[in-house]
Every structure is written in C-alpha cells, then in structure tokens.
Scaffold this active site. Structure first.
Site, PDB file in Angstrom:
ATOM      1  N   ARG A  58       0.850  -1.205   0.000  1.00  0.00           N
ATOM      2  CA  ARG A  58       0.000   0.000   0.000  1.00  0.00           C
ATOM      3  C   ARG A  58       0.880   1.248   0.000  1.00  0.00           C
ATOM      4  O   ARG A  58       0.511   2.296  -0.509  1.00  0.00           O
ATOM      5  CB  ARG A  58      -0.962   0.008   1.202  1.00  0.00           C
ATOM      6  CG  ARG A  58      -1.673   1.352   1.399  1.00  0.00           C
ATOM      7  CD  ARG A  58      -2.972   1.243   2.188  1.00  0.00           C
ATOM      8  NE  ARG A  58      -2.819   0.554   3.450  1.00  0.00           N
ATOM      9  CZ  ARG A  58      -2.245   1.060   4.536  1.00  0.00           C
ATOM     10  NH1 ARG A  58      -1.756   2.291   4.524  1.00  0.00           N
ATOM     11  NH2 ARG A  58      -2.152   0.350   5.645  1.00  0.00           N
ATOM     12  N   TYR A 111     -13.581  17.990 -15.928  1.00  0.00           N
ATOM     13  CA  TYR A 111     -14.231  16.684 -15.859  1.00  0.00           C
ATOM     14  C   TYR A 111     -15.238  16.689 -14.696  1.00  0.00           C
ATOM     15  O   TYR A 111     -14.966  17.271 -13.642  1.00  0.00           O
ATOM     16  CB  TYR A 111     -13.160  15.600 -15.666  1.00  0.00           C
ATOM     17  CG  TYR A 111     -13.758  14.264 -15.371  1.00  0.00           C
ATOM     18  CD1 TYR A 111     -14.527  13.610 -16.328  1.00  0.00           C
ATOM     19  CD2 TYR A 111     -13.591  13.669 -14.130  1.00  0.00           C
ATOM     20  CE1 TYR A 111     -15.109  12.395 -16.048  1.00  0.00           C
ATOM     21  CE2 TYR A 111     -14.162  12.439 -13.842  1.00  0.00           C
ATOM     22  CZ  TYR A 111     -14.925  11.814 -14.813  1.00  0.00           C
ATOM     23  OH  TYR A 111     -15.509  10.617 -14.525  1.00  0.00           O
ATOM     24  N   ASP A 183      -4.700  19.146 -14.799  1.00  0.00           N
ATOM     25  CA  ASP A 183      -5.071  17.836 -15.327  1.00  0.00           C
ATOM     26  C   ASP A 183      -4.635  17.794 -16.790  1.00  0.00           C
ATOM     27  O   ASP A 183      -5.185  18.507 -17.632  1.00  0.00           O
ATOM     28  CB  ASP A 183      -6.588  17.635 -15.177  1.00  0.00           C
ATOM     29  CG  ASP A 183      -7.058  16.257 -15.646  1.00  0.00           C
ATOM     30  OD1 ASP A 183      -6.371  15.650 -16.495  1.00  0.00           O
ATOM     31  OD2 ASP A 183      -8.118  15.806 -15.174  1.00  0.00           O
ATOM     32  N   LYS A 208      -6.840   6.709 -19.488  1.00  0.00           N
ATOM     33  CA  LYS A 208      -7.129   7.224 -20.834  1.00  0.00           C
ATOM     34  C   LYS A 208      -5.940   6.985 -21.777  1.00  0.00           C
ATOM     35  O   LYS A 208      -5.613   5.856 -22.042  1.00  0.00           O
ATOM     36  CB  LYS A 208      -7.489   8.708 -20.737  1.00  0.00           C
ATOM     37  CG  LYS A 208      -8.490   9.022 -19.617  1.00  0.00           C
ATOM     38  CD  LYS A 208      -9.789   8.256 -19.761  1.00  0.00           C
ATOM     39  CE  LYS A 208     -10.757   8.686 -18.661  1.00  0.00           C
ATOM     40  NZ  LYS A 208     -11.781   7.679 -18.367  1.00  0.00           N
TER      41      LYS A 208
HETATM   42  C1  LIG Z   1      -9.970  14.885 -17.954  1.00  0.00           C
HETATM   43  C2  LIG Z   1     -10.265  13.763 -16.997  1.00  0.00           C
HETATM   44  N1  LIG Z   1      -9.697  13.770 -15.778  1.00  0.00           N
HETATM   45  C3  LIG Z   1      -9.958  12.797 -14.886  1.00  0.00           C
HETATM   46  C4  LIG Z   1     -10.817  11.758 -15.167  1.00  0.00           C
HETATM   47  C5  LIG Z   1     -11.073  10.703 -14.124  1.00  0.00           C
HETATM   48  O1  LIG Z   1     -10.351   9.556 -14.405  1.00  0.00           O
HETATM   49  P1  LIG Z   1     -10.730   8.094 -13.882  1.00  0.00           P
HETATM   50  O2  LIG Z   1     -11.981   7.689 -14.594  1.00  0.00           O
HETATM   51  O3  LIG Z   1      -9.531   7.260 -14.226  1.00  0.00           O
HETATM   52  O4  LIG Z   1     -10.972   8.192 -12.410  1.00  0.00           O
HETATM   53  C6  LIG Z   1     -11.427  11.701 -16.425  1.00  0.00           C
HETATM   54  C7  LIG Z   1     -12.344  10.604 -16.755  1.00  0.00           C
HETATM   55  O5  LIG Z   1     -12.997  10.586 -17.773  1.00  0.00           O
HETATM   56  C8  LIG Z   1     -11.138  12.734 -17.366  1.00  0.00           C
HETATM   57  O6  LIG Z   1     -11.709  12.748 -18.580  1.00  0.00           O
END
Ligand SMILES: Cc1ncc(COP(=O)(O)O)c(C=O)c1O
Length: 360
Positions: A58, A111, A183, A208
C-alpha cells in the site's frame, strides 16, 4: 545535430533497465503485499525511510515505482506517485494539499468528478471554493489576486476542449503563493508539458491515453519531490494507490504512447476538419483548428493538439441520439484515449452527475 530523443524513443526507452536479478527486459510484476527483513534493525531503518527498502505494497511496490519513474520522466518531473484511478489522483491531491480555511480556485469547465470535488467535497471540509468562467483569463487572474491557496485547471477541458493559458495563470497564482495543479489527461505528456510552463503538479487519468487500450484504470500525480511527497503521504493513509498488475499493464502501454499519440493527433485533426464542413454540424471544438478561440495559445503551449474533439449538431440532443448509434466504427461508451473510437454525450458520460443547468 539534435540529439534529444523523439516521442517514440522516449516512450520506449526512458527509465527502462534490464531487471538486475534475472536479465529480463520486461520488468517482473511484484505481486506482493509485504517485504521480509533479516532482523528488526534493518526492517526499522527501511520503515523509517533511513535506508532503501519496501515494507508494504500500500506504501510502495517495485512495479508501481517503475511506472511512476517513467511517467515522471515523460513529464519532466522530479517525482510521481500513482493511484488506482484518475479520480483517486485528483481527490487525493486536493485533500492532501488543502485544509479548512483555505481558498481553492478552479474553472467551470472540468471533468465532472473534478467539478464535484469543488462544488461538493471540498466545501464540506471547510475549504472555500470559487469556479471562474473558463474563457475569461483576466477574470481568473482577478479572482486569484484576491487570495488563493490552490489553482486547479484542466487543459484542454473535457468535453468542450477549451484551452487555458497555463503560463499566464501559473504566474498569476505564484504571485499570491498558490500551488497550481493541471489535469493533463487530454493532452498527454507528449503533446503538453505543464511543468515546463510553470505549473507545480500534473495529474492524469492514466485510464485514458497513458493506458490507451481500455483495459485498466489508473491515475498519477507528477511534480517536485517535495509536493509529490505530501500527496504520497495522504495516499498512503487513504489507500488509493495503484496495484502492481495495473502498473505492469500501464508500463507496457507507455511503450506505444509515441506511436499512438502521433496517429490520434492526426486522426482527430482530419475528423475535426471534415466535421467543420458538414452542413448538420453547428460547432466543432478542437484546439488544432484555426477557428478555435484559443488556437494561438494552444499552438504556443502544445506540441500536438490531442486525440479528443467534440461537436454540436443542428438538431440538438435528439439528433445526437439518432446519429450516434449509426456510427460504424465508434463505441457508445464512457471512456476516451483508447485505440477504439468512443463517442458519447456529456449527459451520459463525463458530466452525468451534473444537473442540466450545470452542464449548460
Ligand atoms: C480529464 C479527466 N480527468 C480525470 C478523469 C477521471 O479519471 P478516472 O476515470 O480514471 O478516475 C477523467 C475521466 O474521464 C477525465 O476525462
């Protein structure tokens, strides 16, 4: 002669080394919970961080360590720490760095899960949050100047592909001593390196483009050793770390990142240009199009425009529901960045938890 390795060479070779124990080219999967020590003194030194060594998976694991080192190298970061999902990375970063009484600023386009951190989770812990209009750089700067502990941005944004001027906003945030988190999921480290633009921490949904094959979930945070250590400290207690098997799959995926991103950039550009000419399409959102309102900023801070685009149809949501099932090679699914094309309206994917008003 330019000796900087290209994107594919970096994807294949950065931080890779033959496994010293077995000479294996591909790293072993350390599917292991705990690490045994010959005596209490050596164990204690490792546990206290006075000597090298893993204690419990962990906290750290050799396979996830390798994934973290590779993403850090691709982002040009000192350090990285990895998570079970992108939201694990984002929520842990915010909860690790913010405390009651702090002021955190973001923008309305992000998001859905990240947006909910600002509208629901952080306020419940006494953090004041402000969401600015994404398109108004001056308004974001003015809000930041009033006082700010953390500025959180996504660029390009999901799903409207808005672009934020990262260099300018990072400078504004640093002027008041705020930490800047970006992000970088939509861009990937091969199309954009926010740390080189002055940003402090980069977060990714590794689910992604980093993975790219739609078969594993993950997240990662990169930046200075000092900031990453703070996020890691929280991760250790929250228990949101990445599993070794997922890390191994992600390491394999990263080898083809250069090839995939080159092709996805080209495909998205071709589709965006085609859609822009289509009589039933009323708007195309892609930072590579000269018609994109922030195209010049995108061209200055990105080396490629990414594999994601969005568009609007003349007939609105009803037409969307008619058209999407007729696409031959696209899955109607809530993911992005995998080798298959996926397509969906924000109302069923990235922003399903939001009200219609918030989505608008
Ligand atoms: C731009 C962006 N950031 C974060 C996330 C969250 O990622 P996760 O689904 O791996 O938790 C997403 C999910 O679609 C996303 O499109």
């Amino acid at each position: 002669m330019n000796t900087r390795p290209g994107p594919s060479t970096r994807s294949v070779h950065l931080t890779e080394e033959v496994d010293p124990a077995t000479r294996s080219i591909i790293p072993p999967i350390h599917s292991n919970s705990a690490y045994a020590y010959p005596d209490v003194e050596t164990w204690r030194a490792a546990a206290l961080g006075e000597a090298e060594g893993h204690i419990y998976s962990r906290n750290s694991n050799p396979t996830t360590d390798r994934f973290e080192a590779k993403v850090a190298a691709l982002e040009g970061a000192e350090a990285a720490t990895s998570f079970s999902t992108g939201m694990g990375a984002i929520s842990s970063t915010l909860l690790a760095l913010l405390s009651a009484g702090d002021r955190a600023i973001s923008v309305k386009d992000a998001y859905g899960g990240s947006y909910l951190c600002f509208t629901d989770i952080l306020p419940r812990f006494g953090v004041e949050t402000v969401l600015c209009e994404t398109d108004d750089t001056a308004a974001i700067e003015a809000e930041v100047a009033k006082g700010c502990d953390l500025l959180y941005l996504e660029s390009p944004t999901n799903p409207a592909l808005k672009v934020l001027d990262l260099r300018r906003l990072a400078a504004a945030a640093h002027a008041v001593g705020a930490i800047v988190v970006v992000d970088n999921t939509f861009a990937t480290p091969l199309n954009q390196q926010p740390l080189a633009l002055g940003v402090d921490l980069v977060v990714h949904s590794a689910t992604k483009f980093l993975n790219g094959h739609g078969d594993v979930l993950g997240g990662v945070v990169c930046g200075s050793a000092e900031l990453v250590e703070r996020v890691y400290g929280y991760r250790e207690i929250a228990g949101t770390g990445l599993d070794a098997h997922a890390a191994s799959q992600l390491l394999r995926s990263l080898k083809t990142l250069g090839l995939r991103i080159e092709r996805q950039n080209a495909s998205a550009m071709a589709i965006a240009l085609w859609l822009e000419e289509h009589p039933r399409v009323t708007a195309v959102h892609y930072p590579g199009l000269p018609s994109h309102p922030m195209h010049r900023v995108a061209a200055a801070q990105m080396s490629g425009f990414g594999g994601m685009l969005s568009f609007e149809l003349a007939g609105g949501f009803e037409e969307v529901c008619r058209v999407l099932p007729r696409l031959q090679y696209a899955y109607l699914a809530a993911n992005l960045g995998q080798v298959e094309t996926v397509v969906g309206p924000p109302a069923t994917t990235s922003h399903v938890e939001l009200t219609a008003e918030e989505r608008a």
